[in-house]
Structure formats: C-alpha cells, structure tokens
Write a protein that holds these residues in place. Sequence first.
Motif, PDB file in Angstrom:
ATOM      1  N   ILE A   1       0.858  -1.166   0.030  1.00 29.85           N
ATOM      2  CA  ILE A   1      -0.035  -0.203   0.024  1.00 29.85           C
ATOM      3  C   ILE A   1       0.892   1.182   0.077  1.00 29.85           C
ATOM      4  O   ILE A   1       1.994   1.258   0.643  1.00 29.85           O
ATOM      5  N   THR A   2       0.227   2.390  -0.387  1.00 32.38           N
ATOM      6  CA  THR A   2       1.111   3.593  -0.519  1.00 32.38           C
ATOM      7  C   THR A   2       0.199   4.613   0.244  1.00 32.38           C
ATOM      8  O   THR A   2      -0.973   4.630   0.064  1.00 32.38           O
ATOM      9  N   MET A   3       0.968   5.433   1.097  1.00 36.74           N
ATOM     10  CA  MET A   3      -0.190   6.220   1.855  1.00 36.74           C
ATOM     11  C   MET A   3       0.761   7.749   2.107  1.00 36.74           C
ATOM     12  O   MET A   3       1.901   7.735   1.615  1.00 36.74           O
ATOM     13  N   GLU A   4       0.098   8.453   2.647  1.00 36.78           N
ATOM     14  CA  GLU A   4       0.422   9.937   2.925  1.00 36.78           C
ATOM     15  C   GLU A   4       1.702   9.737   4.042  1.00 36.78           C
ATOM     16  O   GLU A   4       1.817   9.023   4.955  1.00 36.78           O
ATOM     17  N   PHE A   5       2.674  10.575   3.652  1.00 29.45           N
ATOM     18  CA  PHE A   5       3.995  10.748   4.603  1.00 29.45           C
ATOM     19  C   PHE A   5       3.708  11.835   5.568  1.00 29.45           C
ATOM     20  O   PHE A   5       3.258  12.997   5.188  1.00 29.45           O
ATOM     21  N   VAL A   6       3.551  11.370   7.015  1.00 30.91           N
ATOM     22  CA  VAL A   6       3.397  12.314   7.879  1.00 30.91           C
ATOM     23  C   VAL A   6       4.740  12.481   8.637  1.00 30.91           C
ATOM     24  O   VAL A   6       5.226  11.522   9.247  1.00 30.91           O
ATOM     25  N   GLU A   7       5.072  13.747   8.692  1.00 27.94           N
ATOM     26  CA  GLU A   7       6.288  14.253   9.350  1.00 27.94           C
ATOM     27  C   GLU A   7       6.029  14.650  10.890  1.00 27.94           C
ATOM     28  O   GLU A   7       5.007  14.929  11.180  1.00 27.94           O
ATOM     29  N   GLY A   8       6.764  13.993  11.861  1.00 26.97           N
ATOM     30  CA  GLY A   8       6.539  14.105  13.093  1.00 26.97           C
ATOM     31  C   GLY A   8       6.621  13.087  14.066  1.00 26.97           C
ATOM     32  O   GLY A   8       7.841  12.028  13.855  1.00 26.97           O
ATOM     33  N   GLU A   9       6.022  12.795  15.164  1.00 21.07           N
ATOM     34  CA  GLU A   9       6.338  11.572  16.273  1.00 21.07           C
ATOM     35  C   GLU A   9       5.087  11.127  16.411  1.00 21.07           C
ATOM     36  O   GLU A   9       4.005  11.620  16.801  1.00 21.07           O
TER      37      GLU A   9
END
Length: 877
Positions: free
Chosen positions: A47-55
């Motif tokens: 699957i491909t998904m949104e990259f979320v920067e953070g923790e």
Amino acid sequence: MLGSAPFAADKAVMQRFKQELVLAREVTHRNVVRLYDLGEADGIDFITMEFVEGEDLGTLLNRRGKLPAGEAADMVAQICAGLQAAHQQGIVHRDLKPGNIMRDPTGRIVVMDFGLARSLAGSDMTGMTRTGALVGTLEYMSPEQANASQIDARSDLYTVGLIFYELLTGVRPFQADSAVASLLRRSRERAEPPSVHDGSIPKAINSICGKCLEIAPDSRYQSATALITDIERWKSPETAPRRPLPWLAIAVGVAAVAIVAVALVLLMRSRPAAPVTHAPLSVLVADFSNRSGDPVFDGTVEPMLNVALEGASFINAFDRNQARRLAQKLPNGSDKLSDETARLIAVSQGISTVITGELAREGDGYSIAASAVDPISGKVLARAQVSAANKDAVLSAIPKIAVPIRKALGDTTPESVQFEEVAGGFTAANVAAVHENAIGVEAQFAGKYQEAFDAFQKAAELDPKFARAYSGMAAMAQNMGRQQDAVKYMKLAMEHVDRMTERERYRNRGQYYMSTGDWQKCVQEYSQLVTRYPVDRVGQNNLATCYTQVRNAPKALEAARKEVEIVPKGVTQRLNLAFISSFAGDFAGGEREGRAALDINPSAQQAYLNIAEGQLGEGQLDRAADSYKKLAAWGTLGASIAADGLADVAAYQGKYAEATRMLQQAAASDTAAKMPDSAARKFAEIAHLEALRGQNSAAAADLAKALSGAPSVQLRFLAALTYLEAGDPKKAEKLAADLSSELTNEPQAYGKIVSGLVALQRHDARQGIKDLSDANDLLDTWIGHFELGRAYLDADQFTAADSEFDTCTKRRGEAIELFMDNVPTYSYFPAVYYYQGRAREGMKSEGFADFYKTYVALRGAAGEDPLLADARHRLGQ
C-alpha cells in the motif's frame, strides 16, 4: 507491506484485509492518514499512503511523561474527529494505540494503520479473525473486543479513553503483571479516575475520560461527536478552537449571496430537488494568475468560480477571505493565496480539493484555465480550459470551467442542465460590475462597511440590474444601523429575481424576510435552502438566526452547530454559536465561543458583545462592563452598541439615572454619526427609565424623538409599554392597533401584549389574560410570559403566575437581547425575582422571602427602583 504480515498466507484473510483497505481509502479526513494505492509487485502486496512528518504519541509519552489537560484534550478531540469520519463510512479501527497516532509539527493529529479495521456492516468477528483469536493490541483492547463479542464504534471510544488516561497521567490504567492480566481487569473492573494519579486534572476532564472507560458500551459515549462536544464545552477560552451578530449574519449572508458563495442551479426550476447522495466536500479556489495585463480581472474570476462550483449541492466553497487570514499566519505569510499556500491551508483545514488557474490574453480574446488538485499529494484531479471572445464574455465562460471539475468531484448533473439553468445567475452587463462587487466583499470582510457599500453601489451603477450589488448594499446598510435602507435595497435586489440562481433565490428570499422581520417565512426559505444544499454555510448561519427570532432555541442551536461543523474555524460561525449558546441559557458557552472567535481572528472585536452578554448572564457584571468597553474600540457601531450594553449593566443594578446619562450621550453620538435607528432605540430606552422614575413628561418628550422617523416594530412596542408605564393608555392603544395590523406574527404578538396590558389597566383581568395568552400563541416571547405572569398575579391566580415566572427564569438567556438586535436588555430580568416573590407569597410558600432578598441584593444599593420599598416592606425591613 501487507505481505510481511503473519496472516499474509491466508488468502481469505488477505482478501478481507484488502477490502477493508479499500474502505479505509474512502476516509478523507485531515485527522486520518490518506491511503493512495493498493497493489502487488513480485508477489508482495503493498500500500502507499501519505507521509506524515512528526512523532507518534507513544514516542511523545516516553519523552514527556504526561501532558497538560488542555493539550491532551485537544489531541483526543482530533483523534475523535478522525474516528468519526471513519465511523461515518462504516469502519471501526480496532487497533488504536499511541504508536499508530501521529502528531505533526503543526499539532495536527493523524490516525493511522486501519489494517485491522472492519466494516460496521459486518455482524460477526469472523471476517478478519479466526475463531477464538484476538486481533489488536492487548494493552488497548476494549472489554467486548477481549471477550470476542460484537463490537462497534463504541469499542474505539473505549480505547480512546485508555489513550486519554495515559496522556493525562503518563501511565496506563489497569496496571498488572502482564498484558493479559491487564486485559482481564479491563473486562471486569472500572478504571480508577485519572485524578488519583494527578489531582490537578480538571473534574470535567476526569469525568469525560471515565465515561469513555465504562465497561458496558451503552454507558459510554455513543459517538465520537458526543465526546468532542463535551471536550469543547470544557475548553477554556485560551484553548477553545472556536452569533454572528444579527447584522453580521445578514452581512455574511448577503455578501456570500453577493459574490462569494452563491450557487448555480442544478435542476430546472420546475423539477423537484434531487436527494443529496454525495458526502459533503469542501474546495478552496486559489488566486488565479492574471496574465491579461488588465487589473479588472484581479479577484474577479475566483469568486464567480465559487458560484459555479457550488451549483453542486454537496460542494461547499471555502471562504477565501478566511483563507487569506490563515495565509497571513504562515511563515513569510501574506494575504495572497498562491497555489502552494492554498494547498497548505487546505491540508490544515481538512479541505479536500484546491482549484488553481490562470487567465491570459489569447489574440483579441481571453483564455481561462483551471485545475483541481489534491492538496496532499498534488495529484491533478481534473483540468479545464475555455476561451472568451472579449472581456465581458469571460463571465459567461466560467461555468464551462466548472463542469469537468464538478464531474471529477462526483457531480452527475448533466452539462446541458447546468448551462440551461445558469443563464440568469451569470448575467451581468459587464465584468467591471462584477469586479466592483468583489471589491465590496473584500472591504466588508475587512470590517470597512462604508467602503464596501460604496463598491456595491458602484457595481449597481455599472449594472442597474445586478441583484448581488443591491443585496450587498442591503447588508452594509444593516451593518451601519440603517434598517429602513436595508429593506429598500433588498426590495431592489428582489426586482431582479430572474437574474438569480436557485441557491441565490433561496438565500435572497430568506435575506429579504430577515430584513422585513417575517421570521416564519425566513425559517421556511432557509430550511428549503439547507435541505437542497446541506453544506450551505450561509444557509445554516441565517437559519439559526431566524430560529432565534421565533424563539426556538433547540433548532437554532442545531443549525448553529451544523454551521460550525461545515466551517469549524470560521469566526462568523463561532460568533453565531456564541450568541445562540447564551440565548439558550449556556452563558459560559457563549463567553467561551466569543473568546474562541477572537482566538481565530483577534481583530474580530465584535466578539466582545457575545463575551459581555455571557458574563452578564453569569452574574459577572464588572467583567461584562470591561468587555463592553473593549467593544467600544470597534469603530462607531461598536461604540454605539457598547453604550447600550454599559447602560444595561447600570439599569440591571437599578442605577437608572446613571443609565439615562449614558444613553443620552450615546444618542447624541449616534445622531452625529448619522445612525438614526440606533439613536431612536436609545431614546426609547431613556423614556422607559424616565417613566420608571415617574418622570412622565420627560418620557413623553423622548418617546416623540424615538418615534419621529420610521420606527421599527420593536421600537413601537417599547414605546407602547412606556406609554402605559407613564399613564397614557390611548397612545399605547394606537400603537397596539398599528402593530396588530401588520402581516407578520411578531408585531401582531406585540400588539396583543399591549392590548392585554391596556385591558388590565382598565381592571378587565379576564380580557387582559386572554390577550396575553393569544400573544404567546402568536409568538412565544420572554416578555410575553413576563407580562402574562404579572396579569395572573393581578388576578390573584398565584400558581399560574408562578409558572410564568418560572418560565422566565428558565429562559432568561432570551432576556439578554429581547429582540436579537444587538441591544442588551438584561435589565428587564431582575423584576422577575420581585414578582415571583409576590406569587410565592400569595401561594403561602415558606421560601417566598428569598426572591425579595435576591431582588433587594441586586438593586438595593442604588435605591432608585420604585419596587424596592414594597420588597423591603414585605421582608419586614
């Protein structure tokens, strides 16, 4: 990769897993990670998904230990917002835990990993689970999940409670030697309150967390929305995320009608409205690049494209003026909505689509191009390009741009129907008129009402049949206290009904009924609008206002809350909810929502009216006075309203002479500022205060000033009450007959109230009670119940009187502004205590004295109220 999961070899499980991912991909909320694709490569599912920067929250907890209650509550509210979006699609997460909840650098919370999600439509646990197996993370399972019982959305909310507990305390509840032992405890025991670990946790937050952790699902929150609502009710002014004033509601309503958010017609006028089957969807139109070299197109194409896009009943065009305010808060921000800026704002606000474009010269004509873009991935969803033979043809070309975009977003309206039905709505003499109209909208949202009026007037001069320009003029006249002008311009707008879209017709008719005071028809029009266009923020806003005018607080709150759901970070929407909260008796909520509006836009100083009225209802008179003084800084109109408020605070305490001086000075200022309606309203209140003190000649003189122009319904009613107080029933009767002859319920009800009071002065209690009861049947007003209570009291019907005064107390929020006209009137309320004391004394109730004591406590210090002597006598003082 799916192929690495332990159950990847089970084809049935993998098939169900993929089906659930397809479902999860339908959830497109800002608090849920976006899934883009599902496929297979070299035998490996991916699957491909949104990259979320953070923790993730697990890492955050390890780093910080525990969080302040406000910060934790905000995170939980965002988690619930994402879950609610999933639940509405029929999806239960089943594996929530801190490790699969991310927070990005802006504070946005994102729920991830719907890999174990299952459809609510499934009635058993077998689709994703082998018999007797547990799927999920043991430490965060709900009791029913642990018992392999049927689960639903409430199971996710239990897990939310576990996470909330951990965020608040730094520890998980149900500590045990093993995860299994902890799971068994959760199935049999209630969690100890979070406050056991930290006594500083607010009681309300303690209760919210505890309700999530009830063992029985029926005892928990029944929806994520209900949980969010309780959190928002608790939030302090500093952390809360969120009426417009009636004049502001009108302004926003008409301005949106004027250009920002008016819709095209989807179906022929003769056709019944089709049921809405598409989920609500928000779009943001970015600033188009104007490569034509002609400034007349600056800011002109975009609002008209909003009009075209909102022809689809499920599309809500995000307020570009609000978007500009948000853009200014970005690093190196400005008020320009570039493509990149618009995408950033869309992501932060949960807007699903951004529209970008440009206008350029093409030989002797023009070319217009637009694209619909996914704000997260940047993927182009649709493109369109059209040509216009000349400058004025650009306007009629815009609907052609919208067609492929609407289709890509899910609209199935045939193209031929769209064009056939938009002919009137997109008719204008020239593009210059549309441009001036756009300038008027910009000035209005900047609070520059005279500048806005001038621009709308210029648009009307350029095109004398331009309905949007007249409706804009009506809004600005209303904002500047020129009620009669507002009615005049709305009548001019309605002369050109054939040049309106369907959506615009609903809005303008509703707006017309708002300006004329026909509130029942106002409710009808806006109800039809939001039925046909459920995401119409202006419709929900003004429907809420109209419901307040018919004194239907529950319906008003419902509409105001829907409005906030559509635009959760809109100042206008929060102000409307603020006023209606106080109107419904939730004064703390009114103050909180007013402050939240200021948090969103610190320059929205009109919020201080809402804040002051909430504080007044809570008995915080000094704080209310301070808030009114802050309102005074908001220009001439703000100063005028503030003077009404400060005088009301003084009169509430029985300081009639002081209140009179304030109003006299303010009436002179209103007159100098050419605000005759505001000045007349103040002269009426001055006369009322003079009559209370027995200064009948002075009262008559000020009433003459109040009635010298074209007095409103409310003004004539107040004048009639004062004539009765001053002992002049003949003039009161004349005004009553005048009110009763009008066509709408409100003036007829006021006419009946005055007729009833005249009958009582003539010692005809039976007729007086009948007239007052009839008045309440026409319009269920607070003042109607108050006067009916006094009528029953005069007739020695003490129990009936007590019932009416009880109603006045329960509905005391309505006394804050008796006429919803931005003029505070809470000084009318204290008399309820005196008269209910009389009723209880007549009933021989032991506690009657408490009412007199309350009344004396409120007004005794000033010593000016004529009822004080009798109250003290009855107390034996």
